[in-house]
Design a protein around this motif. Structure first.
Motif, short mmCIF file in Angstrom:
data_model
loop_
_atom_site.label_atom_id
_atom_site.label_comp_id
_atom_site.label_asym_id
_atom_site.label_seq_id
_atom_site.Cartn_x
_atom_site.Cartn_y
_atom_site.Cartn_z
N ALA A 107 0.24 0.03 3.60
CA ALA A 107 -0.21 -0.31 2.50
C ALA A 107 -1.46 -1.43 2.85
O ALA A 107 -2.55 -0.40 1.99
N HIS A 108 -1.99 -1.93 3.19
CA HIS A 108 -3.45 -2.67 4.04
C HIS A 108 -4.39 -1.08 4.32
O HIS A 108 -5.84 -0.89 3.25
N LYS A 110 -4.32 2.06 2.65
CA LYS A 110 -4.27 2.38 1.55
C LYS A 110 -5.38 1.71 0.70
O LYS A 110 -6.01 2.56 0.05
N THR A 111 -4.99 0.93 0.63
CA THR A 111 -6.36 0.08 0.20
C THR A 111 -8.16 0.58 0.94
O THR A 111 -8.89 0.41 0.13
N SER A 114 -9.67 3.27 0.26
CA SER A 114 -9.86 3.80 -1.67
C SER A 114 -11.08 2.86 -1.36
O SER A 114 -12.04 3.78 -1.84
N THR A 115 -10.78 1.55 -0.17
CA THR A 115 -12.50 0.86 -0.71
C THR A 115 -13.28 2.30 -0.02
O THR A 115 -15.20 1.95 -0.64
#
Length: 262
Positions: A107-108, A110-111, A114-115
């Motif tokens: 999850a971290h 992917k976040t 994306s950034t």
């Protein structure tokens, strides 16, 4: 800086709890410190305020600072995932612990990815640039995107679903073949397609051994029928024997199926 002044610099750059020693390059007015190439940073200028007090400048503005902090976070996530994958493979942690922590890291990742999609468009290139050597992490974060435990459950569920479908097909073919004999459909061109379909469906079911009774008997009957003409018919004795073999094979088939608890 005069030659008589002996000055030693030992600067440390902290990247997610990992310390990298900077290699000092001394000039008259400044000291440049280069972080090793395997670290996501750059040539750093160190301004000399006094022989004992120095200001270390690792970025030029807030935007650049945020970028390198994100690089450090990405570096740390990939390294942590690699360690987690190895711990799971070596059975150091339980499947439950592994799945919980792996989901957090994914999850971290992917976040953050994306950034950083504009500055780090290719994670594999980032990995290679900083010589990270984390193949398991790349597979988990980039290729798979889910914990190994979830992959295994999905594969098992797919296998069960597929097996259930084939079992239903086998049952249907058994019943169809037996019913056709009861209806006196004994011509070779009527019986052969039914036994061929049954044999094919039995061979799809991987839980049945190669020498399973139903497979063996269907092969024998197909071989016998192939030597007869299409218009030929089974005798009453042959039809009775075939029905007996089908019923016996069906019972063996049902007994071979795993129960719900196994």
């Amino acid at each position: 800086m005069c030659c008589s002044l002996k000055f030693e610099l030992c600067a440390l750059f902290q990247l997610n709890d990992v310390d990298y020693t900077l290699d000092p390059i001394v000039t008259k007015t400044s000291i440049f410190a280069r972080v090793p190439s395997s670290s996501p940073t750059f040539l750093t200028k160190v301004k000399i305020l006094s022989p004992t007090l120095m200001e270390v400048k690792l970025w030029n503005d807030k935007r650049e600072r945020e970028m390198y902090e994100n690089f450090a976070e990405l570096f740390a996530i990939i390294k942590a995932t690699e360690k987690l994958e190895k711990a799971y493979v070596r059975d150091i942690i339980s499947a439950t612990e592994y799945e919980t922590e792996c989901q957090k890291l994914i999850a971290h990742f992917k976040t953050l990815s994306s950034t950083l999609k504009d500055t780090v468009p290719n994670i594999e290139r980032f990995h290679d640039t900083y010589k990270m050597d984390c193949p398991a992490a790349l597979n988990r974060l980039v290729t798979s995107g889910v914990p190994a435990t979830v992959e295994h459950r999905a594969a098992a569920a797919t296998s069960v679903t597929s097996s259930a479908s084939v079992v239903a097909e086998c049952v249907q073919n058994f019943i169809t073949a037996m019913d056709s004999l009861k209806l006196n459909m004994v011509a070779v061109d009527q019986v052969h397609p039914l036994l061929s379909d049954l044999s094919s469906s039995l061979n799809k079911l991987l839980i049945l051994p190669a020498d399973f009774e139903g497979k063996t008997k269907m092969r024998e009957w197909l071989s016998r029928l192939s030597k007869m003409g299409a218009a030929d018919e089974l005798t009453e004795q042959q039809a009775r024997q075939l029905h007996f073999d089908l019923e016996s094979s069906y019972n063996s088939f049902m007994a071979a199926l795993p129960t719900a608890g196994t």
